[in-house]
Design an enzyme around this catalytic site. Structure first.
Site, PDB file in Angstrom:
ATOM      1  N   ASP A  39      69.574  18.688  58.982  1.00 39.59           N
ATOM      2  CA  ASP A  39      68.426  18.161  58.232  1.00 39.59           C
ATOM      3  C   ASP A  39      68.706  16.761  57.701  1.00 39.59           C
ATOM      4  OD1 ASP A  39      66.612  20.119  58.470  1.00 39.59           O
ATOM      5  OD2 ASP A  39      66.872  20.959  56.464  1.00 39.59           O
ATOM      6  N   LYS A  61      64.108  12.923  60.063  1.00 37.31           N
ATOM      7  CA  LYS A  61      63.668  11.577  60.473  1.00 37.31           C
ATOM      8  C   LYS A  61      64.812  10.758  61.053  1.00 37.31           C
ATOM      9  CE  LYS A  61      60.077  11.520  56.995  1.00 37.31           C
ATOM     10  NZ  LYS A  61      60.569  12.513  56.046  1.00 37.31           N
ATOM     11  N   MET A 177      60.895  17.649  44.783  1.00 37.27           N
ATOM     12  CA  MET A 177      59.785  17.049  45.536  1.00 37.27           C
ATOM     13  C   MET A 177      58.621  16.659  44.612  1.00 37.27           C
ATOM     14  SD  MET A 177      59.844  19.658  48.792  1.00 37.27           S
ATOM     15  CE  MET A 177      60.436  21.097  47.923  1.00 37.27           C
TER      16      MET A 177
HETATM   17  N1  SAH Z   1      67.380  23.122  49.771  1.00 34.98           N
HETATM   18  C1  SAH Z   1      67.423  21.912  48.977  1.00 34.98           C
HETATM   19  C2  SAH Z   1      66.043  21.437  48.592  1.00 34.98           C
HETATM   20  C3  SAH Z   1      65.201  20.970  49.766  1.00 34.98           C
HETATM   21  S1  SAH Z   1      63.657  20.377  49.270  1.00 34.98           S
HETATM   22  C4  SAH Z   1      68.301  22.154  47.751  1.00 34.98           C
HETATM   23  O1  SAH Z   1      68.686  23.283  47.470  1.00 34.98           O
HETATM   24  O2  SAH Z   1      68.635  21.174  47.080  1.00 34.98           O
HETATM   25  C5  SAH Z   1      63.932  18.641  49.226  1.00 34.98           C
HETATM   26  C6  SAH Z   1      64.008  18.127  47.820  1.00 34.98           C
HETATM   27  O3  SAH Z   1      65.275  18.436  47.256  1.00 34.98           O
HETATM   28  C7  SAH Z   1      63.902  16.636  47.675  1.00 34.98           C
HETATM   29  O4  SAH Z   1      62.571  16.164  47.738  1.00 34.98           O
HETATM   30  C8  SAH Z   1      64.493  16.423  46.310  1.00 34.98           C
HETATM   31  O5  SAH Z   1      63.577  16.793  45.299  1.00 34.98           O
HETATM   32  C9  SAH Z   1      65.619  17.440  46.324  1.00 34.98           C
HETATM   33  N2  SAH Z   1      66.916  16.853  46.708  1.00 34.98           N
HETATM   34  C10 SAH Z   1      67.689  17.178  47.754  1.00 34.98           C
HETATM   35  N3  SAH Z   1      68.855  16.499  47.744  1.00 34.98           N
HETATM   36  C11 SAH Z   1      68.815  15.718  46.640  1.00 34.98           C
HETATM   37  C12 SAH Z   1      69.727  14.800  46.040  1.00 34.98           C
HETATM   38  N4  SAH Z   1      70.918  14.532  46.577  1.00 34.98           N
HETATM   39  N5  SAH Z   1      69.346  14.195  44.893  1.00 34.98           N
HETATM   40  C13 SAH Z   1      68.168  14.450  44.301  1.00 34.98           C
HETATM   41  N6  SAH Z   1      67.265  15.306  44.831  1.00 34.98           N
HETATM   42  C14 SAH Z   1      67.581  15.934  45.975  1.00 34.98           C
END
Ligand code: SAH
Length: 260
Positions: A39, A61, A177
């Site tokens: 991803d 992407k 998000m």
């Molecule tokens: N499964 C992931 C979430 C996926 S949804 C988890 O457990 O973290 C995608 C969202 O996760 C992004 O839009 C953002 O809100 C958050 N996200 C993922 N990685 C991040 C990071 N390093 N810093 C801040 N937000 C992050």
């Protein structure tokens, strides 16, 4: 290396980005994969654990075009597993927190494919920790809610005033998000919370590019815009931020303090 055993896919949490936050199980899975589906939110540093011979498919992407459709990803995983490949689906954070891990596991199991989930540190947790903020605190917050700001069904699927009521009872809100709907979430939360409620936004948590702001609910959207904070970011709302000794343990960031 192909195996003749039951076809299997591992859905593996890659954590928030810093490779040091990977679990030992995740590293073992990445090392043993013959096919890796990766991803967008998986940190570059995590990929150094993959073997050179492993086929890596970027399904976000980064792969060159807009995100690969979910149905295609699910089909590809199943196909590779049924061909005897050791398939690892690497997802940012934890696969079962807003990662569609549940949907993918269902789809694979329906085809007789074994699924193993390997937890990762979810970004909501890592983001708060990176600014020295606990999500619960016996004096200030007795619970946490992980919420998506981008639910299926659009904005109407969430009732922010109800979530504000929970926060007013001492539940920390951790919003994933949420940047694209920052205005509506702010307006909705202000229906049940004071404008001086502490708020923080952390972008690229745990990565060298990490940035964050600390503000109040009343100034949240304006400050996000002023500071050009974009995705991926986590929004934290709650009194626990006021109580926290905000250490700014994020990399290279200035020591910080709540305004006001
Ligand atoms: N499964 C992931 C979430 C996926 S949804 C988890 O457990 O973290 C995608 C969202 O996760 C992004 O839009 C953002 O809100 C958050 N996200 C993922 N990685 C991040 C990071 N390093 N810093 C801040 N937000 C992050």
């Amino acid at each position: 290396m192909k195996s003749s055993s039951t076809p299997k896919v591992q859905l593996v949490g890659a954590g928030p980005g810093d490779p040091e936050l990977l679990t030992l199980k995740a590293i073992r899975a990445i090392r043993s994969a013959t096919v890796l589906l990766v991803d967008d939110l998986v940190g570059e540093g995590v990929m150094k654990f993959a073997r050179k011979s492993t086929r890596v498919v970027y399904v976000g992407k980064r792969g060159g075009c807009a995100s690969t459709p979910q149905a295609f990803i699910e089909k590809l995983m199943a196909l590779e597993a049924l061909h005897g490949e050791r398939v690892v689906r690497l997802k940012g954070g934890d696969p079962f927190v807003f990662g569609r891990g549940g949907e993918e596991a269902q789809h694979l199991r329906a085809q007789g494919i074994e699924v193993e989930i390997v937890n990762g540190i979810t970004s909501g947790l890592a983001a708060a920790t990176s600014i020295g903020a606990p999500l619960t605190h016996r004096d200030h917050a007795h619970g946490v809610m992980f919420i998506t700001g981008h639910p299926r069904g659009g904005d109407d699927a969430l009732h922010w005033p109800t979530l504000a009521a929970a926060a007013a009872q001492g539940v920390t809100l951790v919003i994933y998000m949420g940047i694209s709907s920052i205005d509506s979430l702010q307006a909705g939360l202000l229906q049940g919370l004071g404008s001086d409620t502490p708020a923080a936004v952390i972008q690229h948590a745990s990565l060298p590019t990490q940035r964050h702001i600390q503000t109040t609910l009343g100034d949240l959207a304006a400050m996000v815009r002023r500071e050009s904070i974009g995705s991926p970011a986590i929004i934290v709302i709650g009194d626990v931020l006021r109580a926290a000794n905000l250490l700014c343990v994020g990399r290279g960031e200035e020591p910080c303090r709540l305004r006001g």
